[in-house]
Design a protein around this motif. Structure first.
Motif, PDB file in Angstrom:
ATOM      1  N   ASP A  44       2.017  -1.281  10.293  1.00 58.91           N
ATOM      2  CA  ASP A  44       0.904  -1.825   9.702  1.00 58.91           C
ATOM      3  C   ASP A  44       0.842  -2.778   8.825  1.00 58.91           C
ATOM      4  OD1 ASP A  44       1.912   0.069   8.396  1.00 58.91           O
ATOM      5  OD2 ASP A  44       0.385   1.060   7.508  1.00 58.91           O
ATOM      6  N   ASP A  45       1.958  -2.735   7.891  1.00 56.59           N
ATOM      7  CA  ASP A  45       2.051  -3.854   6.829  1.00 56.59           C
ATOM      8  C   ASP A  45       3.657  -3.652   6.550  1.00 56.59           C
ATOM      9  OD1 ASP A  45       2.488  -5.676   4.890  1.00 56.59           O
ATOM     10  OD2 ASP A  45       0.872  -4.682   3.298  1.00 56.59           O
ATOM     11  N   PRO A  46       4.391  -4.479   7.168  1.00 58.23           N
ATOM     12  CA  PRO A  46       5.906  -4.422   7.098  1.00 58.23           C
ATOM     13  C   PRO A  46       6.484  -5.227   5.830  1.00 58.23           C
ATOM     14  CG  PRO A  46       5.520  -5.901   8.596  1.00 58.23           C
ATOM     15  CD  PRO A  46       4.158  -5.528   8.312  1.00 58.23           C
ATOM     16  N   ARG A  47       5.659  -5.818   5.313  1.00 59.91           N
ATOM     17  CA  ARG A  47       6.146  -6.600   4.299  1.00 59.91           C
ATOM     18  C   ARG A  47       6.974  -5.791   3.090  1.00 59.91           C
ATOM     19  NH1 ARG A  47       1.090  -9.442   1.614  1.00 59.91           N
ATOM     20  NH2 ARG A  47       0.143  -7.292   1.808  1.00 59.91           N
ATOM     21  N   PRO A  48       6.687  -4.656   2.562  1.00 61.83           N
ATOM     22  CA  PRO A  48       7.267  -3.891   1.553  1.00 61.83           C
ATOM     23  C   PRO A  48       8.759  -3.862   2.114  1.00 61.83           C
ATOM     24  CG  PRO A  48       5.113  -2.976   1.674  1.00 61.83           C
ATOM     25  CD  PRO A  48       5.384  -4.048   2.802  1.00 61.83           C
ATOM     26  N   TRP A  49       8.864  -3.332   3.543  1.00 61.63           N
ATOM     27  CA  TRP A  49      10.061  -3.169   4.011  1.00 61.63           C
ATOM     28  C   TRP A  49      10.870  -4.356   4.201  1.00 61.63           C
ATOM     29  CZ3 TRP A  49      13.536  -4.530   7.885  1.00 61.63           C
ATOM     30  CH2 TRP A  49      14.523  -3.464   8.129  1.00 61.63           C
ATOM     31  N   LEU A  50      10.338  -5.457   4.530  1.00 56.21           N
ATOM     32  CA  LEU A  50      10.826  -6.899   4.887  1.00 56.21           C
ATOM     33  C   LEU A  50      11.412  -7.224   3.532  1.00 56.21           C
ATOM     34  CD1 LEU A  50       8.461  -8.365   7.289  1.00 56.21           C
ATOM     35  CD2 LEU A  50      10.766  -7.574   7.763  1.00 56.21           C
ATOM     36  N   PHE A  51      10.565  -7.083   2.369  1.00 64.59           N
ATOM     37  CA  PHE A  51      11.101  -7.805   0.969  1.00 64.59           C
ATOM     38  C   PHE A  51      12.030  -6.981   0.310  1.00 64.59           C
ATOM     39  CE2 PHE A  51       6.278  -9.373   0.121  1.00 64.59           C
ATOM     40  CZ  PHE A  51       6.466 -10.278   0.855  1.00 64.59           C
ATOM     41  N   VAL A  52      12.281  -5.655   0.697  1.00 68.27           N
ATOM     42  CA  VAL A  52      13.170  -4.745   0.032  1.00 68.27           C
ATOM     43  C   VAL A  52      14.602  -5.309   0.917  1.00 68.27           C
ATOM     44  CG1 VAL A  52      14.621  -2.453   0.238  1.00 68.27           C
ATOM     45  CG2 VAL A  52      12.091  -2.730  -0.437  1.00 68.27           C
ATOM     46  N   THR A  53      14.466  -5.526   2.271  1.00 66.95           N
ATOM     47  CA  THR A  53      15.580  -6.068   3.056  1.00 66.95           C
ATOM     48  C   THR A  53      16.016  -7.524   2.550  1.00 66.95           C
ATOM     49  OG1 THR A  53      15.054  -4.788   4.868  1.00 66.95           O
ATOM     50  CG2 THR A  53      16.552  -6.484   5.253  1.00 66.95           C
ATOM     51  N   LEU A  67       5.699 -10.069 -10.152  1.00 68.07           N
ATOM     52  CA  LEU A  67       5.804 -10.850  -8.930  1.00 68.07           C
ATOM     53  C   LEU A  67       5.393 -10.268  -7.495  1.00 68.07           C
ATOM     54  CD1 LEU A  67       8.906 -12.957  -9.741  1.00 68.07           C
ATOM     55  CD2 LEU A  67       6.560 -13.128 -10.526  1.00 68.07           C
ATOM     56  N   LEU A  68       5.613  -9.261  -7.339  1.00 64.75           N
ATOM     57  CA  LEU A  68       5.312  -8.385  -5.924  1.00 64.75           C
ATOM     58  C   LEU A  68       3.560  -8.637  -5.920  1.00 64.75           C
ATOM     59  CD1 LEU A  68       7.742  -5.563  -5.561  1.00 64.75           C
ATOM     60  CD2 LEU A  68       7.568  -7.550  -4.200  1.00 64.75           C
ATOM     61  N   VAL A  69       3.112  -8.361  -6.978  1.00 63.85           N
ATOM     62  CA  VAL A  69       1.629  -8.375  -7.120  1.00 63.85           C
ATOM     63  C   VAL A  69       0.928  -9.685  -7.071  1.00 63.85           C
ATOM     64  CG1 VAL A  69      -0.297  -7.581  -8.375  1.00 63.85           C
ATOM     65  CG2 VAL A  69       1.349  -6.048  -7.928  1.00 63.85           C
ATOM     66  N   ALA A  70       1.584 -10.218  -7.918  1.00 66.23           N
ATOM     67  CA  ALA A  70       0.909 -11.852  -8.400  1.00 66.23           C
ATOM     68  C   ALA A  70       1.231 -12.888  -7.231  1.00 66.23           C
ATOM     69  CB  ALA A  70       1.280 -12.363  -9.832  1.00 66.23           C
ATOM     70  N   ALA A  93       3.283  -2.640  -3.287  1.00 65.85           N
ATOM     71  CA  ALA A  93       4.395  -2.852  -4.094  1.00 65.85           C
ATOM     72  C   ALA A  93       5.501  -1.681  -4.482  1.00 65.85           C
ATOM     73  CB  ALA A  93       3.988  -3.480  -5.617  1.00 65.85           C
ATOM     74  N   ALA A  94       4.696  -0.556  -4.763  1.00 66.61           N
ATOM     75  CA  ALA A  94       5.451   0.798  -5.094  1.00 66.61           C
ATOM     76  C   ALA A  94       6.392   1.089  -4.034  1.00 66.61           C
ATOM     77  CB  ALA A  94       4.470   1.809  -5.296  1.00 66.61           C
ATOM     78  N   GLU A  95       5.800   0.726  -2.838  1.00 65.69           N
ATOM     79  CA  GLU A  95       6.797   1.091  -1.402  1.00 65.69           C
ATOM     80  C   GLU A  95       8.043   0.144  -1.607  1.00 65.69           C
ATOM     81  OE1 GLU A  95       5.172   0.909   2.602  1.00 65.69           O
ATOM     82  OE2 GLU A  95       3.513   1.571   1.767  1.00 65.69           O
TER      83      GLU A  95
END
Lengths: 176, 230
Positions: free
Chosen positions: A58-67, A121-124, A133-135
């Protein structure tokens, strides 16, 4: 087949939805100072494909950013191993280099801790909601809000101390 | 503009990905997917278990090999000394196991500053000093026509070769050490034919030709004060 059950999504189709975020991942890597953001993005996608069952579609961005962040840290460790001088000064977790389009903002960001800076930065910059961003940071939404609030205050203070005009920080946190 | 707005406005402009996205996508999906059901959890657990057992066996076997190599074979010596006092103690102990020609005293030696070495090195140096001293003494004995002194030198050098010189296996690293139980002091020769040359020169000297031992004496005596043959 039970009519309420959907057939499992074809892995390629599922991955195509994740792969659509290639550009945001490259941007993320570039904004964190990667010398080769496209390579980081490509490697992130390759990992996403190998671990597709763990990637939220549904929103892979948190996972992708962590990686991507993990790959960035590995990249920095490698580059500091290559440099004799860097090795002498090596820290266990090299910090990301952040460059903004505004020199005063860059200076203010550099005064923050890595944790505070990433929260901001995750938010802005990456346009993640506080919940997402918490994820990405692996903390609860409540903890993230507290961290973001403090980071914002510190950033505003640092920017004001830089001698440039600034108004009180009254940014609202939008809920998802 | 407040701080967060300013932060947002300062976001660096994105650099469009230049890579061929379709080609990258095709290349990635050409590898086996990791989606649900691609590798059942039970099979994964089994693989992890097999890998863990394999690792344990490898580590156990490796440790056994390492221990047995240390006990029964040549091995690398990673016990370094850097304290000159320790070095001098080991050197002094070695000198008590070795002999010098009559009238000669052991020269003072120590570990140079900012230096480390392994524990067999002080003894090795003592062996080398004894060997050079006896070679010089033998040379003088032959030239002076003193068979008694020559016999004494020959016996001392035979004893050194037999009991205090060991030859490392070919390809050994610099910090190689002989099997545990090798009685110190000992000098370690590389496996480069040096010991054959030494034995050959001793055989020549035993036959009355001092050329080999004389050459070794000249090359190695340095500051050694060798008393005249008496």
């Amino acid at each position: 087949m039970n009519p309420d059950q959907h057939p499992p999504e074809d892995p390629e189709a599922r991955f195509r939805r994740v792969f659509a975020h290639l550009q945001p991942v490259a941007d993320y890597a570039a904004r964190r100072g990667s010398p080769d953001p496209e390579a980081i993005a490509a490697e992130t996608m390759a990992i996403a494909w190998r671990r597709l069952d763990r990637v939220p579609v549904d929103d892979p961005r948190p996972w992708l950013f962590v990686t991507a962040r993990n790959l960035l840290m590995a990249e920095r460790r490698q580059s500091s191993r290559r440099s004799q001088a860097d090795r002498a000064l090596a820290r266990p977790e090299p910090e990301a280099a952040v460059e903004s389009a505004d020199p005063a903002v860059t200076r203010a960001l550099r005064t923050l801790s890595e944790r505070d800076r990433e929260a901001l930065l995750l938010v802005a910059w990456e346009d993640l909601s506080p919940a997402r961003a918490a994820e990405a940071l692996g903390i609860s939404p409540v903890a993230f809000r507290v961290r973001l609030l403090r980071a914002r205050r510190r950033f505003a203070r640092s920017l004001a101390a830089d001698g440039l005009p600034n108004t009180p920080d009254v940014l609202e946190v939008k809920s998802t | 503009m407040n701080a967060m707005d300013r932060l947002r406005a300062s976001r660096p402009a994105p650099a469009p990905v230049e890579a061929d996205r379709d080609a990258l996508f095709d290349r990635i999906v050409a590898t086996p997917p990791g989606g649900p059901g691609a590798r059942p959890a039970r099979r994964r657990r089994k693989l992890v278990l097999v890998a863990a057992v394999g690792l344990a066996v490898t580590l156990t076997a490796g440790t056994a090999v390492a221990v047995s190599t240390n006990l029964f074979g040549w091995h690398t010596d990673n016990t370094f000394i850097k304290d000159p006092r320790v070095w001098r103690t080991l050197y002094r102990d070695a000198t008590q196991e070795l002999r010098l020609p009559p009238g000669m005293v052991w020269p003072s030696r120590t570990l140079p500053p900012h230096t480390i070495t392994n524990r067999s090195e002080p003894g090795g140096m003592a062996v080398a000093i004894s060997q050079t001293a006896w070679e010089c003494y033998w040379t003088e004995a032959i030239r002076a026509g003193d068979p008694r002194a020559a016999r004494s030198a020959r016996a001392a050098l035979s004893d050194l070769v037999r009991h205090h010189i060991v030859v490392a296996p070919p390809g050994s690293p610099e910090n190689v050490a002989p099997p545990a139980g090798t009685q110190p002091p000992f000098e370690i020769y590389a496996s480069d034919g040096g010991i054959r040359y030494v034995k050959h020169s001793y055989a020549l000297a035993a036959a009355g030709d001092p050329s080999g031992v004389a050459q070794s004496c000249r090359a190695n005596r340095g500051d050694l004060r060798i008393p005249p043959v008496r």
